[in-house]
Structures are given as C-alpha cells and as structure tokens.
Motif scaffolding. Structure first.
Motif, mmCIF file in Angstrom:
data_model
loop_
_atom_site.group_PDB
_atom_site.id
_atom_site.type_symbol
_atom_site.label_atom_id
_atom_site.label_comp_id
_atom_site.label_asym_id
_atom_site.label_seq_id
_atom_site.Cartn_x
_atom_site.Cartn_y
_atom_site.Cartn_z
ATOM 1 N N UNK A 1 0.867 -1.497 -0.104
ATOM 2 C CA UNK A 1 -0.080 -0.053 0.091
ATOM 3 C C UNK A 1 0.707 1.156 -0.015
ATOM 4 N N UNK A 2 1.974 1.368 -0.978
ATOM 5 C CA UNK A 2 2.837 2.476 -0.855
ATOM 6 C C UNK A 2 2.255 3.416 -1.981
ATOM 7 N N UNK A 3 2.038 4.512 -1.940
ATOM 8 C CA UNK A 3 1.374 5.482 -3.065
ATOM 9 C C UNK A 3 2.395 5.321 -4.228
ATOM 10 N N UNK A 4 1.703 5.163 -5.309
ATOM 11 C CA UNK A 4 2.271 5.070 -6.779
ATOM 12 C C UNK A 4 1.307 5.153 -7.814
ATOM 13 N N UNK A 5 1.697 5.472 -8.956
ATOM 14 C CA UNK A 5 0.653 5.461 -9.817
ATOM 15 C C UNK A 5 -0.084 4.144 -10.213
ATOM 16 N N UNK A 6 -1.176 4.186 -10.661
ATOM 17 C CA UNK A 6 -1.761 2.725 -11.106
ATOM 18 C C UNK A 6 -0.969 2.221 -12.270
ATOM 19 N N UNK A 7 -0.876 0.869 -12.401
ATOM 20 C CA UNK A 7 0.032 0.265 -13.624
ATOM 21 C C UNK A 7 -0.602 -1.192 -13.985
ATOM 22 N N UNK A 8 -0.647 -1.193 -15.185
ATOM 23 C CA UNK A 8 -0.789 -2.566 -16.021
ATOM 24 C C UNK A 8 0.162 -3.016 -16.698
ATOM 25 N N UNK A 9 0.652 -4.242 -16.757
ATOM 26 C CA UNK A 9 1.551 -4.853 -17.571
ATOM 27 C C UNK A 9 0.856 -5.470 -18.995
ATOM 28 N N UNK A 10 1.263 -4.957 -20.200
ATOM 29 C CA UNK A 10 0.807 -5.488 -21.390
ATOM 30 C C UNK A 10 1.881 -6.190 -22.117
ATOM 31 N N UNK A 11 1.249 -6.534 -23.395
ATOM 32 C CA UNK A 11 2.524 -7.076 -24.240
ATOM 33 C C UNK A 11 2.198 -6.619 -25.744
ATOM 34 N N UNK A 12 1.103 -5.699 -26.125
ATOM 35 C CA UNK A 12 0.839 -5.548 -27.379
ATOM 36 C C UNK A 12 -0.094 -4.363 -27.504
ATOM 37 N N UNK A 13 -0.478 -4.011 -28.693
ATOM 38 C CA UNK A 13 -1.008 -2.820 -28.565
ATOM 39 C C UNK A 13 -2.441 -2.948 -28.403
ATOM 40 N N UNK A 14 -3.200 -4.109 -28.498
ATOM 41 C CA UNK A 14 -4.623 -4.144 -28.128
ATOM 42 C C UNK A 14 -4.694 -4.253 -26.547
ATOM 43 N N UNK A 15 -3.644 -4.855 -25.741
ATOM 44 C CA UNK A 15 -3.812 -4.896 -24.456
ATOM 45 C C UNK A 15 -3.479 -3.556 -23.611
ATOM 46 N N UNK A 16 -2.577 -2.954 -24.555
ATOM 47 C CA UNK A 16 -2.191 -1.553 -24.138
ATOM 48 C C UNK A 16 -3.294 -0.362 -24.199
ATOM 49 N N UNK A 17 -4.261 -0.697 -25.290
ATOM 50 C CA UNK A 17 -5.557 0.292 -25.645
ATOM 51 C C UNK A 17 -6.466 -0.197 -24.302
ATOM 52 N N UNK A 18 -6.791 -1.244 -23.989
ATOM 53 C CA UNK A 18 -7.480 -2.006 -23.079
ATOM 54 C C UNK A 18 -6.929 -1.491 -21.477
ATOM 55 N N UNK A 19 -5.751 -1.447 -21.382
ATOM 56 C CA UNK A 19 -5.299 -0.934 -20.023
ATOM 57 C C UNK A 19 -5.250 0.785 -20.001
ATOM 58 N N UNK A 20 -5.074 1.518 -21.079
ATOM 59 C CA UNK A 20 -5.117 2.820 -20.836
ATOM 60 C C UNK A 20 -6.821 3.266 -20.629
ATOM 61 N N UNK A 21 -7.658 2.647 -21.421
ATOM 62 C CA UNK A 21 -8.989 2.919 -21.462
ATOM 63 C C UNK A 21 -9.572 2.740 -19.564
#
Length: 410
Positions: A120-140
C-alpha cells in the motif's frame, strides 16, 4: 591500516562517473572489472581484470572468486544500471553484502510495482501489457493521459506520455523496441507498463541504507523537456529546499524501501509531487545518475560514492556535510536538428556568468547526435554546472550558459 579492497563492476561513461572513481580511489583499493583495458581509469585503480562479457554471470563469478582466492575483497559495487544485478550475484557468491533478489525487484519495474502495491505504498496505477490491443484496454481502464514505459530499461528510454488512443497506438512500438538502445538489458514477452500519469513536479531522493535504516542524503528537482518524452534536461540540488521538512515525503521513501526489502546500499528514488501527495515512480538500486551526487558534493553535501562503498563493505557510512552548503544545478544541451555531425563544441567565455563553475562537451568530433525522440540522453552534446546562493541564481546562470554554447556542425 590497509585500505579496504573494493571490487567495482564497470566504470561507466567517463563524463558521468569519473568523479566516483576519483573519490572512492582515495579511500579504497579499487579493482575494476571491465570489457577492455582501462585508459583514464588507471589513475584511480589498484588493479583490473578484463572479461569478455559482463552479461555472462557464471563467468563473472568464476573470475571474481578466482581473484578473491588470491586477495580477499571487502565489498562489491556497481553504479551502472545495466549491470547491478550481475554485481549483486557476484557479491552473493563472494559472501559479501548484496541481495540479488532485492536488486532484481528494483530492476524490474513490474516487480517493483507489485511489491509497492502489496504494501500500500503510494504510486501510479500500472498494468503490464504485451501488445497494442492490451495497451489500449489498459489505457481505457486507467484513463487518459497515460504513460507507456518499458519494464526493464533505464535513462527514460522508451518512456512517453500518451494523451489518447491514437497516441497509444503510435507509441507502443517506440516503447516496445526501446531495448535496441540498450540490448544488454532484459527483454520480456510482456514488456510494456501502461501507467496512470502522475501530474506534478518530479524529484529524486538519493538515500543511504544501512541495516534497514534509510537516510535521505540528496533531494534533486528534475527539469524535464521534449514532451511527450521525459528527457532529463537538468537537476537542481538545494539544501534549503522545503521538501527536506516534508514528513510525508520521508515516510514514503522509508515505506518504499521496506516494501522492496531493500536494507543495504545507496538508492535513487524518483517521485512525483501530485495533488494527492507524493507518489513513487521508481526505486533504482544504485547511485543516482545525471551527476546529481556530484552536485551534492560541490554544494557541500555528503559524498554518496564513499557512502555506497562503505555499505558495500558492510560498514556504517559516514555522511559528512560542510558547515556551509549552497544550491547547485546542472543543465544538459542537445543539438537543434536530427543527425547532426559534431565538429566542435565550445562555450563563449564572455557569456558565462561566475556561477558557472564547470562546463564541457559530451560529444566527440565526428559523432552523430540528435535531439529526442531520435536520441534521448545519448543525444546530449554538452553540459554546464552552476553553484549559487539561490537555486534561481543557478537556473539563470545555466540559461546564460545555453546562450553561450556554440555547436559547430559539419
């Protein structure tokens, strides 16, 4: 009493790291491991060993254990982000301070995020992705703007801010292929972190950690440029900065180290000062770059190189500061155009104010340099350092140094 014997893995780039060898070499017998015979480094060395490949950990361990069989080492140290994990594995093989698991946790930004999140250390939310499609989903899911960054790079290579879906599509390849700028670094199938954009000024905190006790030594305010990229244009180190009296910041740094299990060494923690409070961007398990620790010494602060060497040898570091401290700052300069073939780099002495105490080139004649995004920190062509009574005096002096810079292009 004989000086402690310190094994140092690779010297790094001379312009950015010579000050460390110069300082440490006075108090330690430095044995350097590198991939070609030393040149400028020899002045500071007790000895050296040339190896074929720093990435070959098994060979490094074999070579260094053989050296240790002849003369015992007291510690192992590395300040090059590329090789800090290998250095930790060598230290562990020699029975010296250094935990490879913890260093890897810091080195891999996804593992860093997981450890901080679990605690529970303060930091930006983050998602690990591998391609354009999953990157778009994570960004949304996170919400725009977002930051794309590679999982295991250094020096802001591949890090970029995306304002919308079109920019995510545009920048995924840029981030995913950033490993070409440093092919020695690890690559992963899922290589991209899509993260919440933490809006606010960015700072760094260099800390000495000994037996779990975290002591912040140097706070630097970053100057960033070439948006949407995050090129570090300079740093300001001010001993009078009000951040020194901000308990939330100190607690955050301590909590981050505890979450990562980091108990011994020197770290460079990057933080964003957001409206919701400070948030951890990353924790680097090494001495800070960009000549920040050198600025700290110039201004009368503690020598982080000597502190890192002491901790590497299992000794409590001495963090001495001068009675009078002053603000210091550095600025880096890039060429105006892509593919600039450098002929000569000079500063007009008439245009340099007295606060500028050091300046010089970062490119050799014949080198080809470009501004971001074609080149990032590797595109820098010159630097200047200022010491003043106020931080704003330093900034103004470096503005003047930029106007005095002359870049001749072939």
């Amino acid at each position: 009493m004989a000086k402690p014997r310190l094994l140092v893995l690779t010297p790094g780039i001379r312009a950015y790291r010579e000050y460390l060898l110069r300082s440490i070499g006075l108090a330690y017998r430095v044995h350097l491991i590198l991939t070609e015979s030393p040149t400028w480094e020899r002045t500071y060395l007790d000895g050296w060993t040339v190896v074929a490949d720093l990435a070959d950990t098994d060979d490094l361990v074999r070579v260094t254990t053989g050296l240790a069989g002849e003369t015992r080492f007291d510690g192992v140290l590395c300040w090059d982000e590329t090789w800090i994990v290998q250095a930790a594995r060598v230290a562990a093989a020699l029975g010296l301070p250094g935990d490879p698991t913890v260093i890897e946790r810091c080195r891999d930004k996804h593992h860093t995020r997981a450890a901080l999140d679990a605690n529970h250390v303060a930091q930006p939310g983050s998602r690990l992705v591998g391609d354009e499609g999953t990157a778009l989903s994570a960004a949304q899911e996170i919400g725009f703007p977002v930051v794309l960054k590679p999982r295991a790079m250094a020096g802001s290579f591949g890090v970029v801010k995306a304002a919308d879906e079109a920019e995510v599509r545009r920048f995924v390849a840029f981030t995913n292929q950033s490993w070409r700028m440093a092919p020695e670094l690890p690559r992963h199938v899922r290589n991209i972190l899509v993260e919440e954009y933490a809006e606010g000024p960015e700072i760094s905190v260099d800390s000495v950690v000994f037996q779990g006790e975290v002591t912040p030594v140097c706070i630097a305010r970053k100057e960033l440029g070439f948006a949407p990229y995050f090129e570090e244009m300079g740093h300001v180190v001010d001993p009078g900065d009000p951040l020194w009296h901000e308990p939330t910041l100190t607690s955050l740094v301590e909590d981050a180290h505890a979450a990562l299990g980091f108990t011994d060494g020197v770290t460079h923690t990057e933080i964003r000062l957001t409206r919701q409070g400070p948030k951890i961007i990353e924790v680097n398990a090494r001495i800070g770059g960009g000549l920040i620790p050198y600025l700290n010494v110039l201004g009368g602060g503690a020598d982080l190189g000597l502190a890192a060497a002491a901790v590497a040898c299992g000794r409590r570091p001495t963090v001495d500061v001068a009675l009078r401290r002053r603000p210091t700052a550095i600025r880096f300069y890039h060429p105006a155009h892509d593919n600039s073939v450098i002929d000569e780099i000079t500063f007009d002495p008439a245009g340099l104010p007295p606060q500028v105490v050091e300046h010089g080139p970062l490119a050799e004649p014949g080198e080809v340099k470009s501004p971001p995004p074609r080149m990032l920190m590797d595109g820098r062509v010159a630097y200047a350092i200022a010491v003043g009574e106020r931080a704003d005096d330093c900034r103004a002096a470096l503005d003047a140094a930029g106007r005095a810079l002359r870049i001749s292009i072939r």
